[in-house]
Enzyme design. Sequence first.
Site, PDB file in Angstrom:
ATOM      1  N   LEU A   1      30.205  21.527  31.925  1.00 30.32           N
ATOM      2  CA  LEU A   1      30.324  22.000  33.304  1.00 30.32           C
ATOM      3  C   LEU A   1      31.261  21.132  34.135  1.00 30.32           C
ATOM      4  CD1 LEU A   1      26.539  22.746  33.957  1.00 30.32           C
ATOM      5  CD2 LEU A   1      28.312  24.315  33.123  1.00 30.32           C
TER       6      LEU A   1
ATOM      7  N   HIS B   1      32.160  25.382  37.912  1.00 26.10           N
ATOM      8  CA  HIS B   1      30.857  25.960  37.543  1.00 26.10           C
ATOM      9  C   HIS B   1      29.816  25.669  38.629  1.00 26.10           C
ATOM     10  CE1 HIS B   1      32.404  25.267  33.256  1.00 26.10           C
ATOM     11  NE2 HIS B   1      32.183  26.571  33.304  1.00 26.10           N
TER      12      HIS B   1
ATOM     13  N   GLY C   1      34.111  33.008  37.938  1.00 27.20           N
ATOM     14  CA  GLY C   1      35.204  32.383  38.677  1.00 27.20           C
ATOM     15  C   GLY C   1      36.487  33.221  38.634  1.00 27.20           C
ATOM     16  N   GLN C   2      37.205  33.210  39.743  1.00 27.86           N
ATOM     17  CA  GLN C   2      38.455  33.961  39.853  1.00 27.86           C
ATOM     18  C   GLN C   2      39.546  33.382  38.948  1.00 27.86           C
ATOM     19  OE1 GLN C   2      39.238  36.766  41.123  1.00 27.86           O
ATOM     20  NE2 GLN C   2      41.487  36.680  41.195  1.00 27.86           N
ATOM     21  N   LYS C   3      39.370  32.132  38.480  1.00 32.34           N
ATOM     22  CA  LYS C   3      40.380  31.581  37.558  1.00 32.34           C
ATOM     23  C   LYS C   3      40.552  32.504  36.351  1.00 32.34           C
ATOM     24  CE  LYS C   3      39.799  28.103  34.669  1.00 32.34           C
ATOM     25  NZ  LYS C   3      40.384  28.437  33.342  1.00 32.34           N
TER      26      LYS C   3
ATOM     27  N   GLN D   1      39.008  38.372  33.059  1.00 27.85           N
ATOM     28  CA  GLN D   1      37.622  38.407  32.577  1.00 27.85           C
ATOM     29  C   GLN D   1      36.704  39.078  33.605  1.00 27.85           C
ATOM     30  OE1 GLN D   1      35.416  35.238  30.326  1.00 27.85           O
ATOM     31  NE2 GLN D   1      34.736  34.631  32.348  1.00 27.85           N
TER      32      GLN D   1
ATOM     33  N   ARG E   1      38.593  22.914  29.449  1.00 26.31           N
ATOM     34  CA  ARG E   1      39.649  22.543  28.495  1.00 26.31           C
ATOM     35  C   ARG E   1      40.595  21.478  29.057  1.00 26.31           C
ATOM     36  NH1 ARG E   1      39.126  28.332  26.865  1.00 26.31           N
ATOM     37  NH2 ARG E   1      38.592  28.323  24.652  1.00 26.31           N
TER      38      ARG E   1
HETATM   39  O1  PAF Z   1      34.036  32.181  31.160  1.00 27.03           O
HETATM   40  C1  PAF Z   1      33.294  31.773  30.235  1.00 27.03           C
HETATM   41  O2  PAF Z   1      32.879  30.610  30.199  1.00 27.03           O
HETATM   42  C2  PAF Z   1      32.911  32.724  29.111  1.00 27.03           C
HETATM   43  O3  PAF Z   1      33.955  33.582  28.811  1.00 27.03           O
HETATM   44  C3  PAF Z   1      31.612  33.491  29.397  1.00 27.03           C
HETATM   45  C4  PAF Z   1      31.760  34.420  30.580  1.00 27.03           C
HETATM   46  C5  PAF Z   1      30.470  32.516  29.654  1.00 27.03           C
HETATM   47  C6  PAF Z   1      31.238  34.343  28.189  1.00 27.03           C
HETATM   48  O4  PAF Z   1      31.036  33.567  27.056  1.00 27.03           O
END
Ligand code: PAF
Length: 279
Positions: free
Chosen positions: A33, A37, A147-149, A153, A187
């Site tokens: 985290l 997060h 998150g918008q980053k 997704q 990362r």
């Molecule tokens: O954004 C992430 O960390 C992942 O893609 C998620 C949404 C937890 C799904 O594994």
Amino acid sequence: MRIFHTIAEIREFVRQARVKGHSIGLVPTMGYLHEGHLELMRQAKKQCDTVIVSIFVNPTQFGPGEDLASYPRDLDRDAAMAEGVGVDAIFNPVAEEIYPSGYSTYVDVERITEKLCGAFRPGHFRGVATVVAKLFNIVKTDYAFFGQKDAQQVLVIKRMAADLNMEVEVITVPTVREHDGLAMSSRNVYLDPEQRQAALCLSSSLNRAAAEVGAGERNAAKIRQLVIDLIKDEPLAGIDYVEIYSYPDLEPVELIKGSALLALAVKIGRARLIDNIIL
Ligand code: PAF
């Protein structure tokens, strides 16, 4: 704060929260985290009575040769951080709990997954949509925070939730950045100090693009080329993509009018970093 490893345990926890009349908020994460997060968790705390954070490095969203094995993991550190912002429970299953032997069902969101990260990471969004659908079913959450980053997704998850009639409100939280503009990411730990400095080309090129649009430039191809040139000036950076699409539909745009998403993915050392801005 409670930590659960099985679906049965987290379901019982949610059942008890429901008996108390609580609304439920879920923050899905892969752990390790960071402040981004924590911001999702703070928003969830503001809006929901009970907040659950899932920590699961989801194998189905990693492609061959990607960093599944080396993805940073530290549950004790994560638990202390989550507890610090008032999270009520962590759901931290092992892979076999989510994908038991014989597992065969996947969620495929079409079209918007074919571009940007979806084009460079085949199967990635199938894995994301599948695990998030499962988490929504397990936790039966009222709200889920992303998150918008990870702009694409969030759009994929919103599409999935709408298409599959899931009773969950998907909430997008703005990107949290380091003091110098680098978008927070688990990362980022892969970057050595020189690469960390080089990584600033992502946010600085996005800001430069936003300034050009602010000054009246509307030609999407010109803005895209400007960003490509700025990133190419950084010798440690390798571009996966720099793209501008209409937002939230992700359709091609020639002239920037209305909302447009300028999104990029850049490799620096072994880190593949993404960032974006809404123009
Ligand atoms: O954004 C992430 O960390 C992942 O893609 C998620 C949404 C937890 C799904 O594994």
